[in-house]
Design an enzyme around this catalytic site. Structure first.
Site, PDB file in Angstrom:
ATOM      1  N   ARG A 179       5.062   6.097  14.110  1.00  0.00           N
ATOM      2  CA  ARG A 179       5.100   6.460  12.835  1.00  0.00           C
ATOM      3  C   ARG A 179       4.450   7.849  12.778  1.00  0.00           C
ATOM      4  O   ARG A 179       3.626   8.381  13.550  1.00  0.00           O
ATOM      5  CB  ARG A 179       3.805   5.714  12.180  1.00  0.00           C
ATOM      6  N   ASP A 190       0.549   4.878   1.971  1.00  0.00           N
ATOM      7  CA  ASP A 190      -0.181   5.401   3.404  1.00  0.00           C
ATOM      8  C   ASP A 190      -1.383   6.369   3.155  1.00  0.00           C
ATOM      9  O   ASP A 190      -1.469   7.192   2.121  1.00  0.00           O
ATOM     10  CB  ASP A 190       0.702   6.016   4.253  1.00  0.00           C
ATOM     11  N   HIS A 196       4.841   0.199   0.092  1.00  0.00           N
ATOM     12  CA  HIS A 196       5.485  -0.651   1.225  1.00  0.00           C
ATOM     13  C   HIS A 196       4.647  -1.721   1.819  1.00  0.00           C
ATOM     14  O   HIS A 196       3.222  -1.631   1.501  1.00  0.00           O
ATOM     15  CB  HIS A 196       5.909   0.224   2.416  1.00  0.00           C
ATOM     16  N   HIS A 225       0.826  -1.054  -0.060  1.00  0.00           N
ATOM     17  CA  HIS A 225       0.084   0.117  -0.214  1.00  0.00           C
ATOM     18  C   HIS A 225       0.788   1.488  -0.135  1.00  0.00           C
ATOM     19  O   HIS A 225       2.309   1.265   0.299  1.00  0.00           O
ATOM     20  CB  HIS A 225      -0.896  -0.071   1.314  1.00  0.00           C
TER      21      HIS A 225
HETATM   22  C1  OGA Z   1       2.860   2.056   8.404  1.00  0.00           C
HETATM   23  C2  OGA Z   1       3.266   0.795   7.922  1.00  0.00           C
HETATM   24  C3  OGA Z   1       5.104  -0.805   8.174  1.00  0.00           C
HETATM   25  C4  OGA Z   1       5.707  -1.479   9.028  1.00  0.00           C
HETATM   26  O1  OGA Z   1       3.137   2.527   9.428  1.00  0.00           O
HETATM   27  O2  OGA Z   1       2.303   2.930   7.588  1.00  0.00           O
HETATM   28  O3  OGA Z   1       2.672   0.416   6.955  1.00  0.00           O
HETATM   29  O4  OGA Z   1       6.858  -1.839   8.956  1.00  0.00           O
HETATM   30  N1  OGA Z   1       4.268   0.184   8.621  1.00  0.00           N
HETATM   31  O5  OGA Z   1       5.168  -1.599  10.292  1.00  0.00           O
HETATM   32 MN    MN Z   2       1.982   1.959   5.842  1.00  0.00          MN
END
Ligand code: OGA
Ligand code: MN
Length: 279
Positions: free
Chosen positions: A270, A103, A255, A101
């Site tokens: 995050r 974000d 990612h 995806h």
């Molecule tokens: C996010 C996500 C990736 C992770 O925080 O947007 O996709 O490695 N996390 O936890």
């Molecule tokens: Mn993400």
């Protein structure tokens, strides 16, 4: 650590670079910020290792690159709401965001970048993969490129694979906004506002259909694009260690965090930075 020269080591042929020679707990010059910004534009995701920063320092560092947003669906830390904890507990089976995806692509103005700091890691596993969406676009045939030009696609919070990954957190930490669908249509081929390069802007986690088409009509071509855009040659895979930070361009990169550490807890912090309406 040497004052004002950082070095950049590419991680794969397609995407990702480690930034060396910087201590994010010491003062960071404007020139360093500019070098990091340029490295992110060139490599789409940059990584730092062995950093020891507090949540306050994380937020302050992120703010050097733009305006910080709050994650719309799950509450942030009590004292720092701009930091969203990304958590999988030992007994849970699904990991947050555990699909390919970009974000919060369902927002009218999705974030331009995300900065993720590792806080508590499993003894193995829990790597995150990244994929280069310029390459995904550039490797399409001229025929498909021109067919996609001008098309728009709908991105929604309610696509099942992604919404299932949020359920554990929504039980205890949902925001008021989490109870309603959020959806936005964006161009399928997006021009990056800073580099001027075209990139493929659909993603398996959030994109449900082409605008003015049904889910069923859209599925064959969307599913083709979802497969095409994550082929191994377009990706890199980051192995987290205590003190690791990933900072990705949320337009040029997608990612996917890998869910392979059952029985162990993983906690990340995050922060996202405001972006513009895709065009
Ligand atoms: C996010 C996500 C990736 C992770 O925080 O947007 O996709 O490695 N996390 O936890
Ligand atoms: Mn993400």
């Amino acid at each position: 650590m040497a004052g004002n020269s950082i070095s950049i080591e590419p991680m794969s042929g397609a995407i990702g670079a480690e930034i060396l020679g910087i201590d994010l707990a010491s003062p960071i010059t404007d020139q360093m910020i500019e070098e990091i910004r340029k490295a992110q534009l060139d490599h789409f995701v940059v990584f730092f290792r062995d950093q020891d920063i507090t949540p306050q320092q994380h937020l302050a560092f992120a703010k050097r690159f733009g305006e910080v947003l709050e994650y719309p669906l799950v509450k942030g830390l009590e004292d720092i709401p701009q930091i969203a904890p990304v958590i999988k507990l030992a007994h849970e089976t699904v990991n947050f965001g555990g699909v390919w995806h970009s974000d919060t692509a369902y927002l009218p103005e999705p974030p331009k970048a995300t900065m993720l700091v590792a806080r508590e890691l499993p003894p193995y596993g829990g790597d995150t993969m990244f994929a280069n969406m310029y390459k995904a676009y550039e490797t399409l045939s001229d025929g498909l490129k021109s067919m996609l030009e001008g098309l728009r696609a709908v991105n929604s919070t309610e696509k099942a694979d992604a919404s299932a990954t949020r359920e554990d957190r929504l039980k205890t930490s949902a925001t008021a906004a989490a109870s309603e669908e959020i959806a936005s249509a964006h161009p399928v081929v997006r021009t990056h506002p800073e580099t001027g390069r075209k990139l493929l802007y659909v993603n398996a986690g959030h994109t449900t259909r082409f605008e003015n088409m049904t889910v069923e009509e859209s599925a064959p071509l969307l599913n083709y694009l979802f497969q095409h855009q994550i082929q191994p040659e377009f990706t890199c895979r980051f192995r987290w260690q205590p003190g690791s930070i990933a900072f990705w361009d949320n337009r040029a990169a997608q990612h996917n965090p890998i869910n392979d550490y059952h029985g162990f807890k993983r906690v990340m912090h995050r922060v996202t930075l405001a972006g513009d309406a895709p065009s």
